[in-house]
Design an enzyme around this catalytic site. Structure first.
Site, short mmCIF file in Angstrom:
data_model
loop_
_atom_site.label_atom_id
_atom_site.label_comp_id
_atom_site.label_asym_id
_atom_site.label_seq_id
_atom_site.Cartn_x
_atom_site.Cartn_y
_atom_site.Cartn_z
N VAL A 111 42.53 51.33 -17.49
CA VAL A 111 43.24 52.61 -17.48
C VAL A 111 42.35 53.75 -16.99
CG1 VAL A 111 44.89 51.92 -19.25
CG2 VAL A 111 42.73 52.98 -19.95
N HIS A 127 48.50 48.46 -16.74
CA HIS A 127 48.44 48.90 -18.13
C HIS A 127 48.51 50.41 -18.28
CE1 HIS A 127 46.44 44.90 -19.64
NE2 HIS A 127 47.74 44.80 -19.38
N THR A 215 37.63 39.79 -16.47
CA THR A 215 38.74 39.73 -17.42
C THR A 215 38.54 38.59 -18.41
OG1 THR A 215 41.13 39.49 -17.68
CG2 THR A 215 40.12 38.31 -15.85
#
Length: 270
Positions: A111, A127, A215
């Site tokens: 974000v 997101h 990730t």
């Protein structure tokens, strides 16, 4: 470059130069910029701070001021951060790929705004964004499924002076409380069109190469992309320094993205 998996990634990337590449980034790519991960082993990892309980709509309903305090603190951290070499290399890769007649898209779970600052053009923030808020009331024009509010247009002065549920900024349209434009743990991707989840699914179907970077594969979008790629037998790679084996069907490229990606782009340019 002798890193395990690097040569295979390079060969595959060269082979799909005129086709479509999908890159999926997680918190690990921003670690070198000074932004802690969520589930990593770095000292500032947010996972230890009960983010799964606080990063929810349910928590916001009970303690809207505490929710905003958490996100405003993260925003201040993100504002101080600058794109690192991995972000810059993705921009260079995108330029090279499109120059060959191919497609290149970054889907980020982050974000922060580091990809935008670096110059990525084809970008999906699946997101949400720390730079945006939205009305918490469904049906409001500034709420879901399409509405957002630039955070910089909201007045947080009363909140900063005395954080409380009463001083949380209000929607300029309906006067309900505003909330961060961020996908919370108890929400679905389909709740806001700004997450562009259907576009992500289309990109996963079209991609001829999928590269995951930094990730933990702990959220739904990574599993969905992996499932689409497995069905189409699309090559998948994961760049991560941890050495932890990625899920089935994904080849590990062990190393730091800020080191490997610039080398990859240099090699592609030949």
């Amino acid at each position: 470059m002798t890193t395990l998996g690097f040569d295979e990634l390079l060969t595959t990337a060269r082979g799909v130069a005129a086709e479509s590449v999908l890159v999926v980034t997680g918190a690990g790519i921003s670690l070198a910029s000074g932004i802690p991960t969520f589930r990593g082993t770095d000292p500032g990892a947010v996972w230890a701070n009960e983010v799964t309980q606080k990063g929810t709509r349910a928590y916001f309903k009970l303690f809207p001021h505490e929710s905003w305090k958490m996100y405003l603190q993260r925003l201040e951290l993100a504002r101080k951060a600058k794109p690192n070499a991995a972000h810059a290399a993705l921009v260079d890769w995108e330029r090279w790929q499109t120059g060959q007649g191919g497609g290149f898209t970054v889907v980020t779970q982050n974000v922060d705004s580091l990809h935008e600052q670096a110059g990525s053009q084809a970008l999906v923030k699946v997101h949400g964004s720390l730079q945006l808020a939205r009305c918490s009331a469904r049906g409001c024009e500034l709420g879901p499924p399409t509405g957002t509010i630039p955070l910089e247009t909201l007045d947080f002065s009363a909140f900063h002076a005395s954080p409380s549920a009463e001083t949380v900024p209000r929607c300029p349209s309906c006067r309900s409380r505003v909330r961060p434009h961020i996908l919370w743990f108890d929400e679905y991707y389909s709740e806001h069109l700004g997450y562009e989840i259907e576009r992500v699914y289309d990109l996963a179907r079209q991609g001829r190469l999928v590269v995951f970077i930094g990730t933990s594969f702990s959220v739904g979008v990574t599993e969905s992309i992996r499932a689409f790629a497995l069905k189409r037998r699309t090559p998948m790679f994961s760049i991560d320094p941890s050495g932890v084996a990625p899920p089935q069907g994904i080849q590990a490229v062990t190393g730091r993205a800020e080191e490997l990606l610039p080398e990859l782009v240099r090699s592609l340019r030949g």
